[in-house]
Write a protein that holds these residues in place. Structure first.
Motif, PDB file in Angstrom:
ATOM      1  N   GLY A   8     -16.069   4.516 -43.697  1.00 42.20           N
ATOM      2  CA  GLY A   8     -17.164   3.606 -43.407  1.00 42.20           C
ATOM      3  C   GLY A   8     -16.769   2.298 -42.771  1.00 42.20           C
ATOM      4  N   GLY A   9     -15.490   2.034 -42.602  1.00 40.48           N
ATOM      5  CA  GLY A   9     -15.094   0.798 -41.951  1.00 40.48           C
ATOM      6  C   GLY A   9     -15.411   0.821 -40.473  1.00 40.48           C
ATOM      7  N   GLY A  10     -15.212  -0.320 -39.808  1.00 42.04           N
ATOM      8  CA  GLY A  10     -15.459  -0.387 -38.386  1.00 42.04           C
ATOM      9  C   GLY A  10     -15.579  -1.811 -37.895  1.00 42.04           C
ATOM     10  N   LEU A  11     -16.109  -1.941 -36.689  1.00 43.15           N
ATOM     11  CA  LEU A  11     -16.295  -3.237 -36.042  1.00 43.15           C
ATOM     12  C   LEU A  11     -17.777  -3.583 -36.067  1.00 43.15           C
ATOM     13  CD1 LEU A  11     -15.324  -5.608 -34.256  1.00 43.15           C
ATOM     14  CD2 LEU A  11     -15.642  -4.095 -32.277  1.00 43.15           C
ATOM     15  N   SER A  21     -17.517   3.831 -48.409  1.00 44.01           N
ATOM     16  CA  SER A  21     -17.553   4.858 -49.453  1.00 44.01           C
ATOM     17  C   SER A  21     -16.130   5.179 -49.873  1.00 44.01           C
ATOM     18  CB  SER A  21     -18.231   6.130 -48.944  1.00 44.01           C
ATOM     19  OG  SER A  21     -19.554   5.890 -48.555  1.00 44.01           O
ATOM     20  N   CYS A  22     -15.975   5.566 -51.127  1.00 43.41           N
ATOM     21  CA  CYS A  22     -14.672   5.980 -51.641  1.00 43.41           C
ATOM     22  C   CYS A  22     -14.889   7.197 -52.524  1.00 43.41           C
ATOM     23  CB  CYS A  22     -14.017   4.858 -52.422  1.00 43.41           C
ATOM     24  SG  CYS A  22     -12.513   5.360 -53.294  1.00 43.41           S
ATOM     25  N   ALA A  23     -14.361   8.324 -52.091  1.00 43.02           N
ATOM     26  CA  ALA A  23     -14.481   9.562 -52.852  1.00 43.02           C
ATOM     27  C   ALA A  23     -13.169   9.835 -53.577  1.00 43.02           C
ATOM     28  CB  ALA A  23     -14.828  10.720 -51.926  1.00 43.02           C
ATOM     29  N   ALA A  24     -13.274  10.112 -54.866  1.00 40.67           N
ATOM     30  CA  ALA A  24     -12.094  10.388 -55.680  1.00 40.67           C
ATOM     31  C   ALA A  24     -11.963  11.874 -55.929  1.00 40.67           C
ATOM     32  CB  ALA A  24     -12.197   9.648 -57.003  1.00 40.67           C
ATOM     33  N   SER A  25     -10.741  12.350 -55.940  1.00 40.28           N
ATOM     34  CA  SER A  25     -10.485  13.754 -56.241  1.00 40.28           C
ATOM     35  C   SER A  25      -9.223  13.866 -57.082  1.00 40.28           C
ATOM     36  CB  SER A  25     -10.332  14.573 -54.954  1.00 40.28           C
ATOM     37  OG  SER A  25      -9.240  14.093 -54.200  1.00 40.28           O
ATOM     38  N   TYR A  79     -19.353   3.014 -53.824  1.00 38.73           N
ATOM     39  CA  TYR A  79     -19.824   2.491 -52.546  1.00 38.73           C
ATOM     40  C   TYR A  79     -19.736   0.971 -52.542  1.00 38.73           C
ATOM     41  CZ  TYR A  79     -21.970   7.132 -52.621  1.00 38.73           C
ATOM     42  OH  TYR A  79     -22.189   8.477 -52.716  1.00 38.73           O
ATOM     43  N   LEU A  80     -19.608   0.402 -51.352  1.00 35.98           N
ATOM     44  CA  LEU A  80     -19.682  -1.044 -51.194  1.00 35.98           C
ATOM     45  C   LEU A  80     -20.590  -1.327 -50.005  1.00 35.98           C
ATOM     46  CD1 LEU A  80     -18.602  -3.751 -52.319  1.00 35.98           C
ATOM     47  CD2 LEU A  80     -16.919  -3.703 -50.459  1.00 35.98           C
TER      48      LEU A  80
END
Length: 121
Positions: A8-11, A21-25, A79-80
Motif C-alpha cells: 500500500g505504500g507509494g507517492l 496493509s500488513c498480512a501476517a502468516s 491496516y494503517l
C-alpha cells in the motif's frame, strides 16, 4: 516461518491519503499487539501506531487525528489509514508484532520488510 508482509505504500501529494496493509502468516497474532513504525533517511526507527487484540489503539503525537490503525483478527491483518499526509511523513513504514506494547523498536521480535511512503510538497 513467521512473515509480515506490507503493501500500500507509494507517492502521494501533501494532503492526500494512503492505506497500508500488513498480512501476517506462519502463526496467529490474535493475542499480540500489532503496529507500525517508520524510518526516514538518517533517522532512527520511530513508533507510529499500535493496536491491541481487543481494539485499543495507541498513536504517536505526530500522527494523532490523521492516522487510524485497525485490524482484522480473522484475516491476521492490520491496516494503517493515513490522511492529511505531510512531507515529514515520508519514510519506510514497517509492520511489527509483539506480545507487549512497545514504542521502542529494539526488542520487537517480528517485522515486515517495509514499504516506502513518499509525500511530495
Amino acid at each position: 516461518q513467521v512473515q509480515l508482509g506490507e503493501s500500500g505504500g507509494g507517492l502521494v501529494q501533501a494532503g492526500g491519503s494512503l492505506r497500508l496493509s500488513c498480512a501476517a502468516s506462519g502463526r496467529t497474532f490474535s493475542t499480540y499487539y500489532m503496529g507500525w513504525f517508520r524510518q526516514a533517511p538518517g533517522k532512527e526507527r520511530e513508533f507510529v501506531a499500535a493496536i491491541r487484540w481487543t481494539g485499543s489503539t495507541y498513536y504517536a503525537d505526530s500522527v494523532k487525528g490523521r492516522f487510524t490503525i485497525s485490524r482484522d483478527n480473522a484475516k491476521n491483518t492490520v491496516y494503517l489509514q493515513m490522511n492529511s499526509l505531510k512531507p515529514e511523513d515520508t519514510a519506510v513504514y514497517y509492520c511489527a508484532a509483539d506480545r507487549f506494547l512497545r514504542n521502542d523498536a529494539s526488542n520487537i521480535p517480528y517485522w515486515g520488510q517495509g514499504t516506502q511512503v513518499t509525500v511530495s510538497s
